[in-house]
Design an enzyme around this catalytic site. Structure first.
Site, PDB file in Angstrom:
ATOM      1  N   HIS A 146      -6.143   3.988  12.733  1.00  0.00           N
ATOM      2  CA  HIS A 146      -5.843   5.408  12.953  1.00  0.00           C
ATOM      3  C   HIS A 146      -7.001   6.108  13.654  1.00  0.00           C
ATOM      4  CE1 HIS A 146      -2.024   5.482  10.869  1.00  0.00           C
ATOM      5  NE2 HIS A 146      -2.554   4.754   9.914  1.00  0.00           N
ATOM      6  N   CYS A 201       0.346   4.994   4.882  1.00  0.00           N
ATOM      7  CA  CYS A 201       0.210   5.460   6.268  1.00  0.00           C
ATOM      8  C   CYS A 201       1.254   6.513   6.600  1.00  0.00           C
ATOM      9  CB  CYS A 201       0.366   4.284   7.236  1.00  0.00           C
ATOM     10  SG  CYS A 201      -1.088   3.229   7.346  1.00  0.00           S
ATOM     11  N   SER A 218       4.989   1.792   9.653  1.00  0.00           N
ATOM     12  CA  SER A 218       5.866   1.781   8.481  1.00  0.00           C
ATOM     13  C   SER A 218       6.857   2.933   8.480  1.00  0.00           C
ATOM     14  CB  SER A 218       5.031   1.784   7.189  1.00  0.00           C
ATOM     15  OG  SER A 218       4.361   0.545   7.037  1.00  0.00           O
ATOM     16  N   ARG A 232       0.399  -3.772  11.595  1.00  0.00           N
ATOM     17  CA  ARG A 232       1.773  -3.638  11.130  1.00  0.00           C
ATOM     18  C   ARG A 232       2.741  -3.199  12.224  1.00  0.00           C
ATOM     19  NH1 ARG A 232      -1.794  -2.821   7.215  1.00  0.00           N
ATOM     20  NH2 ARG A 232      -1.317  -3.546   5.097  1.00  0.00           N
ATOM     21  N   CYS A 287       3.097  -0.394   4.561  1.00  0.00           N
ATOM     22  CA  CYS A 287       1.950   0.450   4.265  1.00  0.00           C
ATOM     23  C   CYS A 287       2.458   1.886   4.190  1.00  0.00           C
ATOM     24  CB  CYS A 287       0.866   0.303   5.325  1.00  0.00           C
ATOM     25  SG  CYS A 287      -0.699   1.046   4.820  1.00  0.00           S
ATOM     26  N   CYS A 307      -5.258   0.317   6.378  1.00  0.00           N
ATOM     27  CA  CYS A 307      -5.202   0.266   7.844  1.00  0.00           C
ATOM     28  C   CYS A 307      -6.475   0.817   8.467  1.00  0.00           C
ATOM     29  CB  CYS A 307      -3.979   1.031   8.344  1.00  0.00           C
ATOM     30  SG  CYS A 307      -2.437   0.373   7.693  1.00  0.00           S
ATOM     31  N   GLU A 340       0.848  -1.186   0.000  1.00  0.00           N
ATOM     32  CA  GLU A 340       0.000   0.000   0.000  1.00  0.00           C
ATOM     33  C   GLU A 340       0.884   1.236   0.000  1.00  0.00           C
ATOM     34  OE1 GLU A 340      -3.239   2.603   0.174  1.00  0.00           O
ATOM     35  OE2 GLU A 340      -3.064   0.505  -0.410  1.00  0.00           O
ATOM     36  N   CYS A 347      -4.926   6.136   5.655  1.00  0.00           N
ATOM     37  CA  CYS A 347      -4.750   4.921   4.859  1.00  0.00           C
ATOM     38  C   CYS A 347      -6.088   4.274   4.568  1.00  0.00           C
ATOM     39  CB  CYS A 347      -3.839   3.946   5.599  1.00  0.00           C
ATOM     40  SG  CYS A 347      -3.499   2.448   4.664  1.00  0.00           S
TER      41      CYS A 347
END
Length: 579
Positions: free
Chosen positions: A69, A561, A513, A490, A558, A65, A14, A62
């Site tokens: 968040h 993100c 990430s 993640r 990701c 995800c 992503e 994102c």
């Protein structure tokens, strides 16, 4: 002189990630650099807004995800305002986050990572009877007949013959590093397609509790939908009724069945052919968890499923305490990032003091190579007490193991015994992938515990899902700051917020990430991706860097993100106005 290899973009992730790697004449990777190629701007967008609505913006960091968040954002505001939530709300959040975990891990394994190990073209030459025998030897999953696998093979062969490979196009099929026999490739390919169907059912947990998916609704102070004791009728748009709760029970059972009978057996079967990958791709040896899944509405670390802590230099005998509010523990550096700090490029800032000041100094596209001696990424470099840390499923499984969590020790012990490997094998690319599978089993099983606790509360007459006491801004202090942290699929995720006079003065998100994919810091220490790629990697075919993809994908990147969109000149492509 070593050659410089560029992989841009890294596919099946992503967001936009560029990897540059120097290789010696024999293909050994001697240097690696990770570059996020878009810029994040959510923190700037949130300044001046009502903190109660921050989650709706932050969640758009994102599209994969999704809810994590939102959870981190509402927890940040609740922490700033010392705002407790009811036990039911905590259980609902746990179930929603857990559903995200299992969904995300299964989708990652089959649709983003499995094709690093599974040769789709080889599956076309498999004997469906051999595939059925293999599948039945490792699992009781009902879809394991020779006829079923023959139908799957025919379907994929038709795609190939018609030139409609779609997501299977542009793979490194036939690469010498593919080691699965045709029967195993066909089995994994069939489960790839099954997982696409499975995941559509899993997201119902988000739609029932949060109204929709992706980006379900949240609410500072609790859960967004009230609970109704009504048993009949369609699911209410504003309440979770007993019909919806029974549907959630059914979805949890389906999740557990797929994990137990497909995901876990497939991981072990594939890993058995790639045992050499349990000896490469670690890199850092330091692991960080914030902790997550409280059992009650109160923030008591003693009842978290996932504990907080840091592991340094692979030493599982010593768990270092972590305080992410301490100014000298978590800091972000921009020594090799396209940002500026008021204190200079060498400064490290705690997120409450964090700045998002863009300054692109890189080459103008198209360009052949990054100037890695200067700035080369839109990602910052987070550090814990100055240490490069890996976050994610491997960090969590190691933390649970080190803390003596019996289900984790039992699962890890059985898996390693079956593969005839020591615990140290987990410090690797394949160990990272296996940890994600073990974690899915642990969390899927725990979902039943949380669900039963929620139902017990409801049957006892407790329907409360929201605390109204601090909803009115007139009751807030003039200044407040908080941090909302969690363990996203993640890895360690936290949002830091500073509130002044009822609005957001500063907002910083440090995402998994960014921890893993960030560039070198002021001391020249490589980030987790970079270090992992320099850990015993050798490319068999230099222009087909399958080995790079395997290790990078094992982190489940990701980058969306960590970054958001500007054009090559640094100007925003999109402006959003809210009236």
């Amino acid at each position: 002189m070593n050659d410089r290899l560029v992989v841009d973009p890294i596919t099946r992730i992503e967001g936009h990630l560029r990897i540059e790697a120097e290789t010696a004449a024999d293909g050994t990777i001697t240097g690696a650099w990770s570059s996020g190629t878009m810029v994040r701007g959510i923190e700037v967008i949130l300044q001046g807004r009502d903190p109660r609505e921050a989650w709706a913006f932050a969640q758009r960091i994102c599209g994969v995800c999704t809810l994590v968040h939102g959870i981190a954002s509402v927890r940040a505001v609740e922490d700033a305002l010392d705002y407790e939530i009811p036990p039911n709300a905590q259980l609902i959040r746990n179930l929603m986050v857990a559903a995200q975990y299992v969904h995300d891990h299964v989708m990652h394994f089959y649709h983003l990572h499995a094709l690093d190990w599974v040769d789709v073209v080889s599956a076309l030459s498999a004997d469906p009877k051999e595939t059925a025998a293999l599948a039945q030897s490792i699992s009781s999953w009902p879809k394991s007949s020779a006829g079923y696998f023959s139908d799957i093979q025919t379907k994929v062969r038709n795609f190939v013959e018609q030139g409609q490979l779609g997501v299977f196009a542009n793979g490194y099929w036939g690469h010498p590093e593919y080691k699965l026999p045709p029967a195993a490739n066909l089995m994994a390919l069939a489960h790839y397609l099954e997982a696409l169907e499975w995941q559509r059912n899993v997201v119902q947990i988000h739609t029932i509790f949060g109204g929709k998916n992706p980006h379900p609704n949240f609410l500072v102070g609790g859960a967004p939908s009230p609970i109704s004791l009504q048993a009949q009728g369609a699911l209410s748009a504003t309440a979770v009724n007993m019909t919806g709760l029974e549907q959630i029970r059914s979805v949890i059972r389906d999740m557990q069945a797929f994990v137990d009978q497909v995901y876990v057996p497939d991981t072990l079967a594939i890993a058995s052919f790639y045992k050499d990958w349990f000896a490469r791709g670690e890199g850092v040896g330091n692991f960080l968890t914030y902790g997550d899944f409280p059992e009650t509405g109160k923030e008591d670390p003693a009842d978290w499923l996932i504990p907080s802590g840091a592991i340094l230099n692979r030493d599982l005998s010593t768990i270092h305490p972590v305080d992410i509010t301490a100014p000298d523990e978590v800091q972000e550096f921009v020594a090799h990032s396209w940002y500026d700090y008021k204190g200079g490029k060498d400064a490290g800032l705690h997120p409450w003091e964090g700045e998002t000041k863009l300054n692109y100094t890189g080459p103008k596209p198209p360009y052949s190579h990054l100037d890695v001696e200067k700035d080369y990424s839109w990602l910052k470099s987070p550090r814990w007490k100055g240490n490069v840390m890996e976050v994610g499923p491997l960090a969590r499984v190691l933390m649970l193991y080190a803390k003596g969590h019996e289900p984790t020790k039992d699962l890890a012990g059985k898996a390693l015994s079956q593969l005839d490997l020591p615990l140290e094998a987990m410090f690797s690319t394949m160990g990272r992938t296996a940890a994600r599978t073990l974690e899915s089993k642990i969390i899927a099983d725990q979902m039943t515990v949380w669900y039963d606790a929620l139902i017990a509360n409801i049957r006892a007459g407790d329907l409360s899902v929201h605390n109204e006491t601090k909803w009115d801004p007139s009751a807030w202090p003039a200044e407040a700051k908080g941090v909302g942290f969690m363990e996203a699929p993640r890895g360690a995720l936290a949002h830091w917020v500073v509130i002044k006079n009822g609005t957001i003065d500063n907002y910083q998100a440090v995402v998994p990430s960014t921890w893993n994919a960030g560039p070198r810091d002021v001391e020249g220490k490589p980030g987790a991706y970079e270090a992992a790629l320099m850990d015993r990697h050798k490319l068999a075919v230099p222009d087909q860097p399958l080995e790079i993809q395997r290790t990078i994908h094992s982190f489940d990147p990701c980058i969306a993100c960590a970054v958001h969109v500007v054009d090559p000149d640094g100007d925003p492509l999109v402006q959003i106005k809210v009236s």
